[in-house]
Motif scaffolding. Sequence first.
Motif, short mmCIF file in Angstrom:
data_model
loop_
_atom_site.label_atom_id
_atom_site.label_comp_id
_atom_site.label_asym_id
_atom_site.label_seq_id
_atom_site.Cartn_x
_atom_site.Cartn_y
_atom_site.Cartn_z
N VAL A 447 0.78 -1.30 0.13
CA VAL A 447 -0.11 0.04 -0.02
C VAL A 447 0.93 1.24 -0.21
O VAL A 447 0.56 2.15 -0.75
N TYR A 448 1.87 1.13 0.88
CA TYR A 448 2.84 2.38 0.93
C TYR A 448 3.39 2.59 -0.31
O TYR A 448 3.45 3.97 -0.81
N LEU A 449 4.03 1.39 -1.08
CA LEU A 449 4.79 1.83 -2.52
C LEU A 449 3.80 2.23 -3.53
O LEU A 449 4.20 3.06 -4.12
N ASP A 450 2.62 1.81 -3.41
CA ASP A 450 1.64 1.83 -4.44
C ASP A 450 1.27 3.74 -4.06
O ASP A 450 1.13 4.41 -5.36
N GLU A 451 0.96 3.91 -2.93
CA GLU A 451 0.54 5.38 -2.75
C GLU A 451 1.90 6.30 -2.96
O GLU A 451 1.52 7.66 -3.74
N CYS A 452 2.70 5.78 -2.84
CA CYS A 452 4.27 6.72 -2.99
C CYS A 452 4.32 6.99 -4.70
O CYS A 452 4.48 8.13 -4.85
N ALA A 453 4.18 5.99 -5.38
CA ALA A 453 4.33 5.84 -6.60
C ALA A 453 3.09 6.65 -7.48
O ALA A 453 3.50 7.28 -8.38
N ALA A 454 1.95 6.64 -6.91
CA ALA A 454 1.00 7.49 -7.45
C ALA A 454 1.06 8.99 -7.21
O ALA A 454 0.59 9.73 -8.12
N ASP A 455 2.10 9.31 -6.29
CA ASP A 455 2.34 10.62 -5.99
C ASP A 455 3.59 11.03 -7.08
O ASP A 455 4.20 12.16 -6.80
N GLY A 456 4.05 10.09 -7.98
CA GLY A 456 5.07 10.67 -9.01
C GLY A 456 6.48 10.24 -8.66
O GLY A 456 7.28 10.70 -9.35
N TYR A 457 6.63 9.59 -7.56
CA TYR A 457 7.87 9.14 -7.05
C TYR A 457 8.61 7.88 -7.67
O TYR A 457 7.58 6.86 -7.90
N SER A 458 9.77 7.60 -7.83
CA SER A 458 10.16 6.42 -8.63
C SER A 458 10.08 5.20 -7.47
O SER A 458 10.11 5.34 -6.28
N ASP A 459 10.20 3.97 -7.95
CA ASP A 459 10.23 2.95 -7.40
C ASP A 459 11.32 2.90 -6.17
O ASP A 459 11.17 2.42 -4.89
N GLU A 460 12.56 3.41 -6.64
CA GLU A 460 13.84 3.29 -5.88
C GLU A 460 13.74 4.35 -4.48
O GLU A 460 13.77 3.98 -3.55
N GLU A 461 12.83 5.56 -4.93
CA GLU A 461 12.81 6.65 -4.04
C GLU A 461 11.81 6.07 -2.87
O GLU A 461 11.73 6.06 -1.64
N CYS A 462 10.63 5.18 -3.38
CA CYS A 462 9.59 4.67 -2.66
C CYS A 462 10.09 3.88 -1.63
O CYS A 462 9.67 3.52 -0.28
N GLU A 463 10.87 2.76 -2.14
CA GLU A 463 11.37 1.67 -1.14
C GLU A 463 12.39 2.16 -0.20
O GLU A 463 12.18 1.64 0.90
N SER A 464 13.23 3.13 -0.52
CA SER A 464 14.18 3.58 0.47
C SER A 464 13.27 4.58 1.61
O SER A 464 13.36 4.52 2.65
N SER A 465 12.25 5.34 1.17
CA SER A 465 11.25 5.92 1.96
C SER A 465 10.54 4.86 2.84
O SER A 465 10.34 5.23 4.18
N TRP A 466 10.12 3.57 2.55
CA TRP A 466 9.48 2.73 3.24
C TRP A 466 10.30 2.30 4.40
O TRP A 466 9.81 2.08 5.38
#
Length: 479
Positions: A447-466
């Motif tokens: 859920v976290y990665l999907d919502e992060c990606a929906a806001d325009g961030y890359s997969d790598e950025e979302c993984e690091s933020s998680w």
Amino acid sequence: MQPLSSTDPDRIGPYRVYAELGRGAMGRVLLGAGADGRLVAVKVVREWLVEDEEFLARFREEVRKSRQVSGLYTAAVVGAGPDAPVPWLASEYLRGPTLDEAVKAAGPLPEAAAIRLAAGLASALASIHAAGVIHRDLKPGNVILESSGPRVIDFGIARAAEGSDLTRTGALIGTPGFMSPEQTRSQPLTAASDVFSLGSVLVLACTGTGPFSGASTLDTMNNVVRAAPDLSGVPARVRALATRCLAPDPADRPTPAGLLDLIGPLAPSSRPWPEAIASLEDEQQRRIALLLDGVEEHPTRVDTGPTMVTDPHRPTWVRPPEPGPTATPPVRPTPRPTPPVRPAPDPNAQARMGAGAAIVLVCAVIAGLVWYADRDSEVEEPSSDYTDSETYEDTWTTSEPGEHEVYVQECMWDGYDEAECEVSWGSDPSYTWTGQLYGGGPSERDVYLDECAADGYSDEECESSWYADPSYTWTGELF
């Protein structure tokens, strides 16, 4: 208490370690002893947190504040290595079961014992708050029922009450079911948050379950924020205290000193807990004695004393009583019938017959002696072979707990019930407890990665933020 593995160190700082007392998401607690032989509980930080500079800064602050906490109802800090390659914190070892273990093994506390528990916890919080610290994780697993009274342990997520830039807004730290409403909402906390947790602990001590327990972690947290506490089954005097502590508004809750005034003076007691709980402490003492008494010995013990061995494939020998000395009966001449009238016998023939009879008698005596000697030899042989020279080896073997047992234990130490932990084990593809329940459907990470990606961030950025975000909830901001 679990044995150490072959990869565990023999020493942590100046303390030799012997066994594992428990573990959680942030670290492990080991049983150790100093040079003077006094037992200590050594908390060791998880390896994956060693590279987290922000966590290490919080840990140093925890060590500094924990040294200031004193009192009869807390565990005194006796040493620390916040800057060691693997940071550690040592406190005095407290003998006794946790409240959680005691209720599960011996059942809920009677009213008198619960009142004594409330007074001890209020005194402990008074000492903690006087040092400028908010505990933030007061729960049954962090309360030790010593023979002298309750003791509060584990300041692992404690923070300075005056605030610090190390505490980030939006971070959710605590145990669901024992957090205050403001803690569940990740709002700024005061010492009143610990008083709310005290009320939840009292309810569990009297009923075996928390006042906000739900079917899932999310249900429990929702009940903490929105539902009235379930106080059914709580004795009247304890219910009056718990009701005051569980007030939704922090301003309506009593202070620890005010709570002690409500309880009033208590008579001293040499046995404050029921006998079933006292027996748990006795069993703990027995296990420690076994562990420490044999610590210098080789794990294989050999008994060199006399040993009786029974071989099912060998006939059983029964030894008769020792025969006493027997006298040889006199040799009597055999009466002879009166011979018919014959001519006189030849004197030489009679002499030859007498010599033959003597030879036969001597041979019979020798044969009898040989038979007795052989028979004694047969009876003695098993006793010599099987009694004097045989020994046995008794080898202690230990078995490491399996992945499933470790996963469920760590999950339950974090405050989840066994059913939730079993479901999470079956749904977690990593088979490693990380503080997050799995229960089918999309995980918090997905859920976290999907919502992060929906806001325009890359997969790598979302993984690091998680991995950097302690709340595990996407708020529109990268960590």
